[in-house]
Design a protein around this motif. Structure first.
Motif, PDB file in Angstrom:
ATOM      1  N   PHE A  74      -5.015  17.007  -0.730  1.00 32.15           N
ATOM      2  CA  PHE A  74      -5.459  16.912   0.658  1.00 32.15           C
ATOM      3  C   PHE A  74      -4.793  15.713   1.337  1.00 32.15           C
ATOM      4  CE2 PHE A  74      -8.595  15.001   3.601  1.00 32.15           C
ATOM      5  CZ  PHE A  74      -8.645  16.023   4.537  1.00 32.15           C
ATOM      6  N   ALA A  75      -4.789  14.588   0.647  1.00 34.11           N
ATOM      7  CA  ALA A  75      -4.204  13.367   1.191  1.00 34.11           C
ATOM      8  C   ALA A  75      -2.699  13.519   1.365  1.00 34.11           C
ATOM      9  CB  ALA A  75      -4.492  12.203   0.263  1.00 34.11           C
ATOM     10  N   LYS A  76      -2.097  14.131   0.382  1.00 35.56           N
ATOM     11  CA  LYS A  76      -0.644  14.264   0.409  1.00 35.56           C
ATOM     12  C   LYS A  76      -0.194  15.109   1.596  1.00 35.56           C
ATOM     13  CE  LYS A  76       3.098  16.388  -1.654  1.00 35.56           C
ATOM     14  NZ  LYS A  76       3.396  17.672  -2.197  1.00 35.56           N
ATOM     15  N   LYS A  77      -1.007  16.093   1.946  1.00 36.53           N
ATOM     16  CA  LYS A  77      -0.677  16.983   3.069  1.00 36.53           C
ATOM     17  C   LYS A  77      -0.434  16.186   4.341  1.00 36.53           C
ATOM     18  CE  LYS A  77      -1.885  21.691   2.745  1.00 36.53           C
ATOM     19  NZ  LYS A  77      -2.874  22.093   1.751  1.00 36.53           N
ATOM     20  N   ARG A  78      -1.353  15.295   4.634  1.00 33.55           N
ATOM     21  CA  ARG A  78      -1.229  14.530   5.864  1.00 33.55           C
ATOM     22  C   ARG A  78       0.039  13.651   5.816  1.00 33.55           C
ATOM     23  NH1 ARG A  78      -3.342  11.042  10.402  1.00 33.55           N
ATOM     24  NH2 ARG A  78      -1.434   9.842  10.484  1.00 33.55           N
ATOM     25  N   LEU A  79       0.220  12.978   4.675  1.00 37.59           N
ATOM     26  CA  LEU A  79       1.346  12.059   4.585  1.00 37.59           C
ATOM     27  C   LEU A  79       2.672  12.809   4.614  1.00 37.59           C
ATOM     28  CD1 LEU A  79      -0.239   9.644   1.993  1.00 37.59           C
ATOM     29  CD2 LEU A  79       0.025   9.267   4.441  1.00 37.59           C
ATOM     30  N   ALA A  80       2.685  13.984   4.006  1.00 37.69           N
ATOM     31  CA  ALA A  80       3.902  14.800   4.008  1.00 37.69           C
ATOM     32  C   ALA A  80       4.223  15.248   5.429  1.00 37.69           C
ATOM     33  CB  ALA A  80       3.724  16.015   3.100  1.00 37.69           C
ATOM     34  N   TYR A  81       3.196  15.681   6.130  1.00 40.98           N
ATOM     35  CA  TYR A  81       3.407  16.123   7.503  1.00 40.98           C
ATOM     36  C   TYR A  81       3.963  14.978   8.341  1.00 40.98           C
ATOM     37  CZ  TYR A  81       2.734  17.746  12.211  1.00 40.98           C
ATOM     38  OH  TYR A  81       2.967  18.086  13.510  1.00 40.98           O
ATOM     39  N   GLU A  82       3.336  13.828   8.179  1.00 42.38           N
ATOM     40  CA  GLU A  82       3.742  12.657   8.957  1.00 42.38           C
ATOM     41  C   GLU A  82       5.217  12.332   8.708  1.00 42.38           C
ATOM     42  OE1 GLU A  82       0.744   9.558   8.744  1.00 42.38           O
ATOM     43  OE2 GLU A  82       2.351   8.090   8.932  1.00 42.38           O
ATOM     44  N   GLU A  83       5.572  12.428   7.445  1.00 49.41           N
ATOM     45  CA  GLU A  83       6.945  12.118   7.083  1.00 49.41           C
ATOM     46  C   GLU A  83       7.920  13.112   7.712  1.00 49.41           C
ATOM     47  OE1 GLU A  83       8.383  10.224   2.925  1.00 49.41           O
ATOM     48  OE2 GLU A  83       7.177  12.027   2.869  1.00 49.41           O
ATOM     49  N   PHE A  84       7.609  14.386   7.626  1.00 50.26           N
ATOM     50  CA  PHE A  84       8.441  15.410   8.259  1.00 50.26           C
ATOM     51  C   PHE A  84       8.526  15.177   9.769  1.00 50.26           C
ATOM     52  CE2 PHE A  84       7.452  18.712   4.766  1.00 50.26           C
ATOM     53  CZ  PHE A  84       8.648  18.457   4.129  1.00 50.26           C
ATOM     54  N   PHE A  85       7.370  14.926  10.352  1.00 48.94           N
ATOM     55  CA  PHE A  85       7.288  14.776  11.800  1.00 48.94           C
ATOM     56  C   PHE A  85       8.242  13.683  12.282  1.00 48.94           C
ATOM     57  CE2 PHE A  85       5.380  13.001  15.671  1.00 48.94           C
ATOM     58  CZ  PHE A  85       5.158  14.149  16.417  1.00 48.94           C
ATOM     59  N   ILE A 140       0.823  -1.221   0.000  1.00 46.37           N
ATOM     60  CA  ILE A 140       0.000   0.000   0.000  1.00 46.37           C
ATOM     61  C   ILE A 140       0.853   1.265   0.000  1.00 46.37           C
ATOM     62  CG2 ILE A 140      -2.017  -1.082   1.082  1.00 46.37           C
ATOM     63  CD1 ILE A 140      -1.181   0.100   3.711  1.00 46.37           C
ATOM     64  N   HIS A 141       2.153   1.095   0.267  1.00 46.96           N
ATOM     65  CA  HIS A 141       3.034   2.263   0.156  1.00 46.96           C
ATOM     66  C   HIS A 141       3.807   2.293  -1.154  1.00 46.96           C
ATOM     67  CE1 HIS A 141       2.315   2.609   4.536  1.00 46.96           C
ATOM     68  NE2 HIS A 141       2.330   3.878   4.218  1.00 46.96           N
ATOM     69  N   HIS A 142       3.445   1.423  -2.065  1.00 51.63           N
ATOM     70  CA  HIS A 142       4.030   1.487  -3.412  1.00 51.63           C
ATOM     71  C   HIS A 142       3.217   2.553  -4.150  1.00 51.63           C
ATOM     72  CE1 HIS A 142       6.237   0.051  -6.866  1.00 51.63           C
ATOM     73  NE2 HIS A 142       5.117  -0.042  -7.546  1.00 51.63           N
ATOM     74  N   LEU A 143       3.765   3.746  -4.234  1.00 48.96           N
ATOM     75  CA  LEU A 143       2.962   4.886  -4.684  1.00 48.96           C
ATOM     76  C   LEU A 143       2.925   5.008  -6.193  1.00 48.96           C
ATOM     77  CD1 LEU A 143       4.287   7.451  -2.135  1.00 48.96           C
ATOM     78  CD2 LEU A 143       2.267   6.003  -1.997  1.00 48.96           C
ATOM     79  N   PRO A 144       1.853   5.585  -6.701  1.00 49.22           N
ATOM     80  CA  PRO A 144       1.824   5.830  -8.140  1.00 49.22           C
ATOM     81  C   PRO A 144       2.997   6.727  -8.522  1.00 49.22           C
ATOM     82  CG  PRO A 144      -0.331   6.251  -7.171  1.00 49.22           C
ATOM     83  CD  PRO A 144       0.615   6.034  -6.043  1.00 49.22           C
ATOM     84  N   ARG A 145       3.605   6.386  -9.629  1.00 47.99           N
ATOM     85  CA  ARG A 145       4.722   7.181 -10.135  1.00 47.99           C
ATOM     86  C   ARG A 145       4.151   8.390 -10.863  1.00 47.99           C
ATOM     87  NH1 ARG A 145       6.323   6.687 -15.215  1.00 47.99           N
ATOM     88  NH2 ARG A 145       5.349   4.732 -15.752  1.00 47.99           N
ATOM     89  N   ASP A 146       2.934   8.227 -11.327  1.00 41.84           N
ATOM     90  CA  ASP A 146       2.270   9.295 -12.059  1.00 41.84           C
ATOM     91  C   ASP A 146       0.793   8.919 -12.143  1.00 41.84           C
ATOM     92  OD1 ASP A 146       1.844  11.535 -13.542  1.00 41.84           O
ATOM     93  OD2 ASP A 146       3.284  11.045 -15.113  1.00 41.84           O
ATOM     94  N   TYR A 147       0.002   9.796 -12.695  1.00 44.52           N
ATOM     95  CA  TYR A 147      -1.404   9.456 -12.911  1.00 44.52           C
ATOM     96  C   TYR A 147      -1.732   9.719 -14.352  1.00 44.52           C
ATOM     97  CZ  TYR A 147      -1.669   9.678  -7.872  1.00 44.52           C
ATOM     98  OH  TYR A 147      -1.450   9.472  -6.546  1.00 44.52           O
ATOM     99  N   SER A 166       9.704  15.053  -8.107  1.00 43.36           N
ATOM    100  CA  SER A 166      10.932  15.796  -7.897  1.00 43.36           C
ATOM    101  C   SER A 166      11.517  15.411  -6.553  1.00 43.36           C
ATOM    102  CB  SER A 166      10.672  17.293  -7.937  1.00 43.36           C
ATOM    103  OG  SER A 166       9.983  17.697  -6.780  1.00 43.36           O
ATOM    104  N   GLY A 167      12.186  14.294  -6.533  1.00 38.27           N
ATOM    105  CA  GLY A 167      12.615  13.784  -5.235  1.00 38.27           C
ATOM    106  C   GLY A 167      14.071  14.048  -4.937  1.00 38.27           C
ATOM    107  N   ASP A 168      14.499  15.277  -4.942  1.00 39.13           N
ATOM    108  CA  ASP A 168      15.902  15.539  -4.676  1.00 39.13           C
ATOM    109  C   ASP A 168      16.212  15.129  -3.245  1.00 39.13           C
ATOM    110  OD1 ASP A 168      18.342  16.147  -5.399  1.00 39.13           O
ATOM    111  OD2 ASP A 168      18.144  18.313  -5.320  1.00 39.13           O
ATOM    112  N   PHE A 169      15.386  15.574  -2.346  1.00 38.62           N
ATOM    113  CA  PHE A 169      15.428  15.033  -0.995  1.00 38.62           C
ATOM    114  C   PHE A 169      14.476  13.863  -1.058  1.00 38.62           C
ATOM    115  CE2 PHE A 169      17.533  18.724   0.078  1.00 38.62           C
ATOM    116  CZ  PHE A 169      18.078  18.551   1.340  1.00 38.62           C
ATOM    117  N   ALA A 170      14.950  12.686  -0.695  1.00 38.50           N
ATOM    118  CA  ALA A 170      14.162  11.516  -1.022  1.00 38.50           C
ATOM    119  C   ALA A 170      13.035  11.233  -0.035  1.00 38.50           C
ATOM    120  CB  ALA A 170      15.078  10.317  -1.165  1.00 38.50           C
ATOM    121  N   PHE A 171      12.214  12.213   0.244  1.00 39.21           N
ATOM    122  CA  PHE A 171      10.989  11.927   0.971  1.00 39.21           C
ATOM    123  C   PHE A 171      10.019  11.279   0.004  1.00 39.21           C
ATOM    124  CE2 PHE A 171      12.358  15.596   3.631  1.00 39.21           C
ATOM    125  CZ  PHE A 171      12.377  14.923   4.840  1.00 39.21           C
ATOM    126  N   ARG A 172       9.136  10.469   0.545  1.00 41.43           N
ATOM    127  CA  ARG A 172       8.212   9.812  -0.373  1.00 41.43           C
ATOM    128  C   ARG A 172       7.044  10.721  -0.770  1.00 41.43           C
ATOM    129  NH1 ARG A 172       7.137   3.618   0.968  1.00 41.43           N
ATOM    130  NH2 ARG A 172       7.301   4.092   3.170  1.00 41.43           N
TER     131      ARG A 172
END
Ligand code: ADP
Ligand code: MG
Length: 685
Positions: A207-218, A33-40, A627-633
């Motif tokens: 909207f979804a990405k916001k939560r996941l991004a925050y979680e990752e930073f946190f 479930i964390h295998h993310l779409p590379r694109d849509y 654009s994953g220069d910093f490799a956050f997901r």
């Protein structure tokens, strides 16, 4: 079903599929479930022929105007017809599907999706996807995920597996502070994943990405806090004194150090010789600012004081280059380095001998890729580790190398431009030194952005430069011809240029699918001037230094991110000669023009990153994800900078209240942190 279950827990996945998924590093339901779409895939409005945009993908609504004609060429069959409305028509060609002649009847209306290009005065589309207007309208409502896949597993299958897992899973325990969730209005982790895999709209995706991004930073910041506390708490336990060797090398170099190179080196020398605390520092400097020589000086100080040093690079090609440069300088300037190269393609026997000699202290400088931090490399007197192109390594790797000796000084180098406010947050307790100027002898690179029609002129220009004794790079996005026919590929391009130039010019190609040894040989010959034109994929993006190369031509430049293009361009303009960069914009759309225009008018990485950010609208999800220069997901340091600062504040508050996360209400957070540190996906530092 549990998130920790093996993928085979899912109905429909047997041993065979599990083996294939294994190749994608997918072992558990969690991985899946964390295998993310590379694109849509976006189903844009279908437009009539009159509104088509050339040289990019279009959805065209039109009637089949002429009965499909079947043409045969050797083993190839071709179906050709015109579609559109009245005089506005486009020629459609379909290869090797002769049976479609029966279905595609003149007079019927379809939606044709494909790349539109002009041939003479005709508009053409080859091998389009064809939909009935009703079914196209139904598709338009969703974004279809496209996954990184492997042979044997189709996109459809992956989509199916992921959907099924997401449907079966119960909600997971909340891992973020409840107050943050309330204040920022976040959904749950699992809900967010559902939206990422099956978004109904771009807004939902965002909207979804916001939560996941925050979680990752946190969690990144939280773990950094623990790690950097450990790292920088150490005292300076490797006493050093300033040495004559570094002074002498600075004097004998063929160039004068810039004021900022000198300042950064002195800062570090000072801390290593007089400081109380262990060095834990980031050297930040734009491409071409001359970070390598500063690193070499620091290593020299270290070995002249009787210690060992290590110099780590993200790619083998770059490690070899650093090794050769240092070996050459050692001989020329009689430096006390006894360097050894340790990379994946060094033979087992040589590796064994090298390791023995390192352990006995016979080598005092080890240069290599991450092979260097394998567990069984033992140093006798390690005092300093420098990591080049830092953003490509993981936290755990840095942790590991620090574990090779007591209170080892660590220096990391990066060309990724980050505003100071973010650097402080992202790099935690690292001190930041900035090389803020380029060497004075440099002429600014001359840039141009051109259309495909300019190719011939560009090739002639390259030839002229080669005849003057210079060298050139041509970058293509693909390795060989295949699925993405409209993109240039290294292999065909090399042949084309070689034929065009004849034997007097030596054209070679380089790409990631070659064996490391072969890659090294080609880079060696290019660096030695035995190759004039190097046609390459972006494998040369990182760090490579061949000052005699003065032309960089980037094919399909619209396909690359601005940060990557800036790094690629940084391969030229490294010597005293005038350098040139030619960006070929094959798309020619308004958006790509605007983006490339930024590069055209600036050679300053920091400025480019900022402008890039301004151009990206908040709805511009797809570009950002890649654009994953910093490799956050999920997170993007530029785009989500507000979120990053917020997470930093939250982490500070949390630790101020409960420094070791011992309180009952933080048990879940502590648990998650432990899980993540095992998984090691925090890839920034
Ligand atoms: P980067 O910061 O991108 O790693 P490098 O360290 O590879 O840059 O340096 C790029 C080129 O500039 C090298 O050929 C290097 O020898 C040269 N160089 C470094 N410092 C100076 C200087 N002060 N003056 C002139 N050339 C320099
Ligand atoms: Mg470099």
């Amino acid at each position: 079903m549990q998130i920790t279950d093996e993928v085979t827990a899912l109905k429909g996945i047997g041993e065979k599929s599990a083996k294939l998924l294994d190749k994608l590093q997918i072992h558990t339901i969690d991985d899946l479930i964390h295998h993310l779409p590379r694109d849509y895939e976006v189903f844009e409005d279908a437009v009539p022929v009159g509104q088509l945009e050339e040289n990019c993908k279009n959805a065209m609504l039109g009637k089949i105007l002429t009965a499909p004609k079947l043409l045969k060429l050797k083993r190839l069959s071709m179906l050709q017809f015109y579609a559109g409305e009245g005089e506005e028509r486009i020629r459609i060609t379909i290869f090797n599907m002769p049976y479609l002649a029966k279905t595609l009847k003149a007079g019927t209306t379809y939606v044709f999706v494909g790349n539109v290009y002009k041939k003479g005065s005709y508009l053409c589309m080859d091998q389009p996807s064809i939909y009935k207007p009703e079914s196209y309208a139904a598709k338009r409502k969703e974004l279809q995920p496209i996954y990184a896949k492997t042979k044997g597993i189709s996109n459809e299958a992956l989509t199916k597996y992921i959907k099924a897992s997401l449907k079966e899973l119960r909600d997971l325990p909340e891992v973020l502070p409840l107050q943050t969730i309330r204040e920022l209005g976040f959904c749950s982790h699992l809900e967010a994943l559902r939206m990422i895999h099956m978004p109904e709209s771009k807004e939902q995706l965002l909207f979804a990405k916001k939560r996941l991004a925050y979680e990752e930073f946190f969690y990144f910041l939280l773990s950094m806090n623990f790690l950097s506390e450990e790292l920088s708490a150490g005292s300076n336990s490797h006493p050093m004194i300033p040495v004559a060797d570094t002074r002498r090398l600075i004097e004998q170099l063929p160039f004068r150090l810039t004021a900022s190179q000198r300042k950064v080196y002195e800062e570090i020398e000072n801390q290593m010789c007089k400081g109380e605390a262990v060095v834990n520092r980031l050297i930040q400097g734009d491409v071409g600012s001359g970070k390598t020589i500063v690193a070499i000086l620091c290593l020299l100080l270290c070995v002249a004081n009787g210690y060992q040093g290590a110099f780590m690079a993200p790619t083998e090609v770059l490690a070899v280059q650093h090794y050769e440069e240092i070996a050459r300088m050692t001989e020329q300037h009689h430096l006390p380095f006894r360097p050894v190269l340790l990379t994946g393609s060094v033979s087992a026997k040589q590796k064994r001998e090298a390791k023995e000699a390192i352990e006995e202290g016979r080598y005092n400088l080890v240069i290599g890729t991450h092979a260097l931090i394998e567990d069984n490399v033992i140093f006798s007197k390690l005092a300093l580790v420098i990591t080049d192109e830092q953003h490509r390594f993981g936290v755990a790797q840095r942790d590991k190398i620090a574990g090779k000796g007591e209170n080892v000084h660590t220096i990391v180098m990066s060309a990724t431009p980050i505003p100071r406010s973010l650097a402080i947050v992202l790099y935690g307790n690292l001190a930041v030194s900035t090389i803020s100027e380029l060497p004075a002898n440099r002429l600014p690179i001359k840039n141009c952005v051109v259309g495909p029609g300019y190719r011939d002129t560009a090739h002639k220009f390259i030839l002229e430069q080669v005849q003057k004794g210079r060298q050139a790079y041509v970058i293509c996005p693909m390795v060989e011809s295949g699925i993405m026919e409209e993109l240039e590929n290294v292999k065909d391009y090399q042949k084309l240029l070689q034929e065009k130039y004849g034997d007097a010019v030596r054209v070679a190609c380089l790409h990631g699918k070659m064996r490391p040894k072969e890659k090294n040989e080609i880079m060696d010959s290019f660096a030695g001037g035995d190759i004039d034109v190097l046609v390459s994929t972006t494998v040369i993006e990182v760090g490579i230094n061949v000052p005699n190369a003065t032309v960089m031509m980037v094919e399909n430049a619209d396909r690359f991110g601005l940060a990557a293009l800036h790094q690629i361009r940084g391969r030229v303009g490294r010597g005293e000669e005038q350098s040139y960069c030619i960006f070929v914009d094959t798309k020619g759309s308004e958006a790509s023009k605007k983006r490339l225009d930024i590069l055209n008018h600036s050679n300053d990485g920091f400025h480019i990153a900022n402008e890039d950010l301004k151009l990206r609208g908040p709805g511009d999800m797809l570009g950002v994800m890649q654009s994953g220069d910093f490799a956050f997901r999920f997170a993007d340091i530029y785009d989500d900078s507000a979120m990053l600062l917020r997470a930093s504040g939250d982490v500070k508050a949390l630790l101020a209240e409960d420094r070791l996360l011992e309180m009952e209400e933080h048990a879940q957070i502590r648990h998650q942190l432990e899980l993540l540190s095992e998984q090691d996906y925090r890839n920034v530092l």
